[in-house]
Design an enzyme around this catalytic site. Structure first.
Site, PDB file in Angstrom:
ATOM      1  N   LYS A  80     -40.797 -12.283  -4.715  1.00 39.13           N
ATOM      2  CA  LYS A  80     -41.832 -13.736  -3.747  1.00 39.13           C
ATOM      3  C   LYS A  80     -41.002 -13.927  -2.801  1.00 39.13           C
ATOM      4  CE  LYS A  80     -45.329 -14.027  -6.656  1.00 39.13           C
ATOM      5  NZ  LYS A  80     -46.168 -14.269  -8.059  1.00 39.13           N
ATOM      6  N   GLN A  99     -46.555 -20.657 -10.922  1.00 42.43           N
ATOM      7  CA  GLN A  99     -45.890 -18.989 -11.628  1.00 42.43           C
ATOM      8  C   GLN A  99     -46.407 -18.876 -12.697  1.00 42.43           C
ATOM      9  OE1 GLN A  99     -44.980 -15.766 -10.099  1.00 42.43           O
ATOM     10  NE2 GLN A  99     -45.989 -15.276 -11.906  1.00 42.43           N
ATOM     11  N   ASP A 104     -52.138 -19.357  -4.559  1.00 38.82           N
ATOM     12  CA  ASP A 104     -52.797 -18.044  -5.210  1.00 38.82           C
ATOM     13  C   ASP A 104     -53.773 -18.136  -5.527  1.00 38.82           C
ATOM     14  OD1 ASP A 104     -51.607 -16.844  -6.441  1.00 38.82           O
ATOM     15  OD2 ASP A 104     -50.082 -17.937  -8.154  1.00 38.82           O
TER      16      ASP A 104
END
Ligand code: NDP
Length: 281
Positions: free
Chosen positions: A53, A97, A120
């Site tokens: 990422k 994460q 997200d």
């Protein structure tokens, strides 16, 4: 023989468009779009995902701020960091994460992210907006990528029977809501579904988010269907999807490979969500 949907190529194109948007943002506001990435503990898979990422951010002129917290960090410390990032005007997106270590309540932590910075798209406010049909929320990355892959075929979603196998909060449920928003007739299947094969055989669009290697075989797929394989499973031959690719590609009209299908789109959509969040401020 199915046409292969090349997720890697589509993601590369999206990322080159994002670079242009990120450059425009920098020229206009005198700073880069910023994404904060928080990783807790030493899960090796998480480390790889975070690295990918951050690399993708760099390639798209997005400033990444990486935070690596100790496995034993207290929930309060993590929440404090999130509050600091919520208040930081240089940060447009925040990503925690997953999975988090067991002593931390994931849902409680994610709820602390400002929904406008929820890169997200997992925050309850954003999930709620998706289900209410409100367009100003952030949509979860993998479902957003899946819709792009389906649209890339040029086959209209409207009126089609879409079958989603899997009902997780991060893939199955949001992708079902998005297909519905695109006027598909949607059936959601799960581990308690009876006569799964009968249902998958009636799907014009079949999305598989199960987590079981090669679970969907050619006899379960309608000829000409669009098959999107979200699964990322490791077996003795390495990475494979939920679909028996070699068999199903003989029957389907379009199919995504694993790797090189949904995976690259998930990262591209994370960057899209971050740039969208910055531009809409
Ligand atoms: P979950 O484990 O949260 O959900 C799996 C779903 O599959 C559940 O709803 C479960 O049903 C259903 N299921 C399990 N067994 C069966 C069965 N025999 N028949 C029908 N349904 C079944 O997984 P995720 O949604 O998080 O992920 C699914 C897969 O997608 C995984 O392989 C994951 O690695 C991959 N993934 C890939 C991403 C990417 O970027 N490419 C991103 C996210 C996930 P029930 O609810 O009844 O238990």
């Amino acid at each position: 023989m199915a046409e292969i949907i090349d997720g890697k190529a589509i993601a590369t194109k999206i990322r080159s468009q994002l670079l242009i948007r990120a450059n425009e943002f920098e020229n206009r506001y005198g700073r880069k779009v910023g994404l904060a990435v928080i990783r807790v503990g030493s899960n090796p898979a998480s480390a790889v995902y975070v690295r990918n990422k951050i690399k993708a951010c760099n390639e798209c002129n997005i400033r990444s701020l990486s935070y690596e917290l100790d496995e034993n960090v207290k929930s309060e410390q993590l929440v404090e960091l999130i509050h600091t990032l919520n208040a930081d005007a240089q940060v447009d997106g925040i990503l925690v994460q997953l999975p988090l270590p067991k002593h931390i309540d994931e849902r409680a932590v994610l709820a602390e992210i400002d929904p406008k910075k929820d890169a997200d798209g997992f925050h309850a406010v954003n999930a709620g907006k998706l289900f209410l049909g409100e367009k100003d929320g952030t949509v979860a990355c993998t479902p957003r990528g899946i819709i792009e892959l389906i649209k890339s075929t040029g086959v209209p979603i409207r009126g089609k029977h879409a079958v989603v196998v899997g009902r997780s909060n991060i893939v199955g449920k949001p992708v079902a809501a998005m297909l519905l928003a695109n006027d598909a007739t949607v059936t959601v299947c799960h581990s308690r579904t009876v006569n799964l094969k009968e249902i998958t055989l009636s799907a014009d669009i079949l999305v598989l988010a199960i987590g079981k290697s090669k679970f969907i075989t050619a006899d379960m797929v309608k000829p000409g269907a669009i098959v999107i394989d979200v699964g990322m499973n490791r077996d003795e031959n390495g990475l494979c999807g939920d679909v028996d690719f070699d068999g199903v590609k003989e029957v389907a009209g379009y199919i995504t490979p694993v790797p090189g299908g949904v995976g690259p789109m998930t990262v591209a959509m994370l960057l899209c969500n971050t740039v969208d969040g910055a531009v809409h401020e």
